[in-house]
Design a protein around this motif. Structure first.
Motif, short mmCIF file in Angstrom:
data_model
loop_
_atom_site.label_atom_id
_atom_site.label_comp_id
_atom_site.label_asym_id
_atom_site.label_seq_id
_atom_site.Cartn_x
_atom_site.Cartn_y
_atom_site.Cartn_z
N PRO A 39 -41.08 51.72 5.02
CA PRO A 39 -41.58 51.40 6.35
C PRO A 39 -40.73 52.05 7.44
N ASN A 40 -41.40 52.27 8.61
CA ASN A 40 -40.68 52.89 9.72
C ASN A 40 -39.66 51.92 10.30
N ALA A 41 -38.62 52.47 10.89
CA ALA A 41 -37.63 51.67 11.60
C ALA A 41 -37.66 52.12 13.06
N PRO A 42 -37.55 51.23 14.05
CA PRO A 42 -37.32 49.79 13.90
C PRO A 42 -38.59 48.95 13.86
N THR A 43 -39.75 49.55 13.60
CA THR A 43 -41.00 48.78 13.72
C THR A 43 -41.31 47.95 12.47
N GLY A 44 -40.88 48.41 11.30
CA GLY A 44 -41.21 47.72 10.04
C GLY A 44 -42.59 48.05 9.50
N VAL A 45 -43.31 48.93 10.21
CA VAL A 45 -44.69 49.24 9.83
C VAL A 45 -44.73 50.19 8.63
N GLU A 46 -45.56 49.85 7.65
CA GLU A 46 -45.71 50.68 6.45
C GLU A 46 -46.84 51.69 6.64
N MET A 47 -46.64 52.91 6.15
CA MET A 47 -47.74 53.88 6.14
C MET A 47 -48.38 53.83 4.76
N PRO A 48 -49.72 53.79 4.67
CA PRO A 48 -50.34 53.74 3.35
C PRO A 48 -49.93 54.96 2.50
N LEU A 49 -49.75 54.71 1.21
CA LEU A 49 -49.29 55.77 0.31
C LEU A 49 -50.26 56.97 0.28
N GLU A 50 -51.55 56.70 0.47
CA GLU A 50 -52.53 57.80 0.47
C GLU A 50 -52.26 58.74 1.64
N ASP A 51 -51.87 58.17 2.79
CA ASP A 51 -51.57 59.01 3.97
C ASP A 51 -50.31 59.83 3.72
N ILE A 52 -49.33 59.20 3.09
CA ILE A 52 -48.09 59.92 2.78
C ILE A 52 -48.39 61.08 1.85
N GLU A 53 -49.20 60.80 0.84
CA GLU A 53 -49.55 61.87 -0.12
C GLU A 53 -50.28 63.01 0.58
N GLU A 54 -51.16 62.66 1.50
CA GLU A 54 -51.90 63.71 2.21
C GLU A 54 -50.93 64.60 3.02
N ILE A 55 -49.95 63.96 3.67
CA ILE A 55 -48.96 64.73 4.45
C ILE A 55 -48.20 65.68 3.52
N ILE A 56 -47.81 65.20 2.36
CA ILE A 56 -47.05 66.04 1.41
C ILE A 56 -47.93 67.19 0.91
N LYS A 57 -49.16 66.82 0.57
CA LYS A 57 -50.09 67.80 -0.01
C LYS A 57 -50.47 68.90 0.97
N GLU A 58 -50.64 68.50 2.23
CA GLU A 58 -51.05 69.47 3.26
C GLU A 58 -49.87 70.27 3.82
N ASN A 59 -48.67 69.99 3.34
CA ASN A 59 -47.49 70.68 3.85
C ASN A 59 -46.66 71.30 2.73
N GLN A 60 -47.35 72.01 1.84
CA GLN A 60 -46.65 72.56 0.67
C GLN A 60 -45.60 73.60 1.04
N ASP A 61 -45.66 74.11 2.29
CA ASP A 61 -44.66 75.11 2.70
C ASP A 61 -43.44 74.47 3.36
N SER A 62 -43.43 73.14 3.44
CA SER A 62 -42.29 72.44 4.06
C SER A 62 -41.76 71.40 3.09
N ILE A 63 -40.53 70.96 3.35
CA ILE A 63 -40.01 69.81 2.61
C ILE A 63 -40.33 68.55 3.42
N VAL A 64 -40.89 67.57 2.73
CA VAL A 64 -41.21 66.28 3.35
C VAL A 64 -40.26 65.23 2.77
N ILE A 65 -39.53 64.55 3.66
CA ILE A 65 -38.57 63.54 3.20
C ILE A 65 -39.06 62.15 3.60
N VAL A 66 -39.20 61.29 2.61
CA VAL A 66 -39.60 59.91 2.88
C VAL A 66 -38.35 59.04 2.75
N ASP A 67 -37.95 58.47 3.88
CA ASP A 67 -36.73 57.67 3.94
C ASP A 67 -37.11 56.21 3.64
#
Ligand code: PMP
Length: 353
Positions: A152-180
Motif C-alpha cells: 500500500p501507498n504511504a502515507p495513505t495506506g491505500v492498496e493498488m489492485p494487483l491487476e493494475d500493478i501487473e499492467e504497469i509492469i507489463k506495459e513498461n518492459q523497457d523500465s524497471i518497476v519497483i514495488v515498495d
C-alpha cells in the motif's frame, strides 16, 4: 564563498519521524510494530559469541538471504539484503534509475523518493494521486526512466489492485518497476509472484514493520537473478559489509517464525479495523487502509490542532504540514490498549472543543 563550497553536493535531507523518549508516551508516529520481535530473536542475541565480532561479517549476507529465500520459496539468487529497506531502495535508485528520462512516483508518497532522486541527480515526474488519494494507473503508462511506488501507498495506506500493478509492469518492459511493499503484510496482496513472470521488476520489503525489527535495520529486494546481481555489483562498489553479524542472525531467526509473524500481523489488522470504526464514530474520514496506519482527517477539527493536543498528552502521531496532506494525521496502529487511550482522549477533546 570559498572555492571548495562550489564542490559540495548540497541536498535537502529526508526528515525521519521523531523518536521521543518519554516513559509514559504512546508512540504512533513512525509505523513501528507494537509487539516485540519473534521470541527466538532474544535467544539468538543472548547466545551471540562476542568473540566473532573480531571478524568481518559475511559480505553476501548468506544466512539472511537464504532464510528470506526459504520463507518465500525462492532461490537465494533472487534475494538481495540491505540495511533496512531505505538502504535497499537507495541501492535500487543508484543501480536502475540511471537513464535520461524522468522516473515516475506519486506526488503523495514515501518522502524519501525525491530525496534519493535529488541526491543521485535523477530526473523525476510526480503524477498526482486522484481526489481520493488513489494512484492512477494510467499516469504510469507513458515514457519514463523507471517507476517506483509503495503498495500500500504511504502515507495513505491505500492498496493498488494487483491487476493494475501487473499492467504497469507489463506495459513498461523497457523500465524497471519497483514495488515498495514496506506495509504489504498487513492485508494487501503482494506482487512477489510476479517476479517469476517479469524480468523488469523488483519487490522491496522490510523486517522493520511486520517483523518488529526496525531497530535492527534489515531490508530485502526480490527479483530475477540478473537484477539482483546488478544490485550486488553496486553494493560491493559502495560498502561490501553492509549487514552486521547480529542483524544477519536475528533477521534469519525472525523470518523462520511464521506462526509468530502471522499472529502479530493478525492482531494489528484486527486492531486497525476496530480503530477505523471508532474513528468514524468520532467524525474522522479516511480512505480504506491496508497498512499498519490510518491516514485520517476530522470533519471539524484541523489536523494541526489535534496533532498538538495529542502531543501535549505524549501521544505521538505523524503530521505532514505541506500541501494536500496538511489536514490529515497518520496514526500508526499500536496495541489495542494504546488505541483505546488515543480514542478516549480524542473523544473527550472533540466534545469539549
Ligand atoms: N518504504 C516505505 C514506504 C516506508 O514508509 C519506510 C519506512 N520509513 C521504508 C520504506 C523504510 O523502512 P526501513 O528502512 O525501516 O526498512
Amino acid at each position: 564563498m570559498k572555492t571548495w563550497e562550489e564542490n559540495i553536493r548540497r541536498v535537502i535531507p529526508y526528515t525521519p519521524g521523531e523518536q521521543p523518549n518519554q516513559p509514559d508516551m504512546i508512540k504512533l508516529n513512525t509505523n513501528e510494530n507494537p509487539y516485540p520481535p519473534a521470541p527466538g530473536v532474544e535467544r539468538i542475541l543472548h547466545g551471540m559469541n562476542t568473540d566473532t565480532l573480531r571478524l568481518y561479517p559475511d559480505p553476501t549476507a548468506g544466512e539472511l538471504v537464504h532464510a528470506a529465500a526459504s520463507c518465500y520459496h525462492l532461490d537465494d539468487s533472487q534475494v538481495f539484503a540491505g540495511v533496512g529497506s531505505d538502504d535497499v531502495l537507495a541501492m535500487c535508485f543508484l543501480t536502475f534509475f540511471n537513464g535520461k528520462k524522468p522516473i515516475l512516483f506519486p506526488d503523495i508518497t514515501y518522502s524519501f523518493y525525491d530525496v534519493w532522486a535529488d541526491l543521485f541527480r535523477i530526473p523525476y515526474g510526480r503524477p498526482p494521486l486522484d481526489e481520493d488519494f488513489h494512484i492512477r494507473k494510467e499516469d504510469y503508462l507513458r515514457e519514463n526512466g523507471g517507476i517506483i511506488f509503495p503498495n500500500p501507498n504511504a502515507p495513505t495506506g491505500v492498496e493498488m489492485p494487483l491487476e493494475d500493478i501487473e499492467e504497469i509492469i507489463k506495459e513498461n518492459q523497457d523500465s524497471i518497476v519497483i514495488v515498495d511493499e514496506a506495509y504489504v503484510d498487513f492485508g494487501a496482496k503482494s506482487a512477489l509472484p510476479l517476479i517469476e513472470k517479469y524480468d523488469n521488476m523488483l519487490v522491496v520489503q522490510t523486517l522493520s514493520k511486520s517483523r518488529s525489527l526496525a531497530g535492527m535495520r534489515i531490508g530485502l529486494a526480490f527479483g530475477n537473478p540478473v537484477l539482483i546481481k546488478y544490485l550486488n555489483d553496486v553494493k560491493y562498489s559502495f560498502n561490501s559489509y553492509t549487514m552486521d553479524r547480529t542483524a544477519l542472525a536475528a533477521g534469519a531467526e525472525a523470518l523462520s517464525d511464521e506462526a509468530y509473524f502471522q499472529e502479530t500481523c493478525s492482531k494489528i489488522i484486527e486492531t486497525r479495523e476496530w480503530t477505523k470504526n471508532e474513528l468514524q464514530k468520532l467524525g474522522f474520514s479516511f480512505e480504506d487502509s491496508k497498512a499498519n496506519f490510518i491516514f485520517a482527517a476530522h470533519e471539524a477539527c484541523p489536523a494541526k490542532e489535534l496533532y498538538q493536543a495529542l502531543r501535549e498528552q505524549h501521544i505521538y502521531v505523524r503530521y505532514f504540514p505541506k500541501g494536500r496532506t496538511s489536514n490529515h494525521l497518520r496514526i500508526t496502529i499500536g496495541t489495542r490498549e494504546e488505541m483505546e487511550a488515543l480514542l478516549i482522549f480524542l473523544k473527550e477533546y472533540l466534545s469539549n472543543r
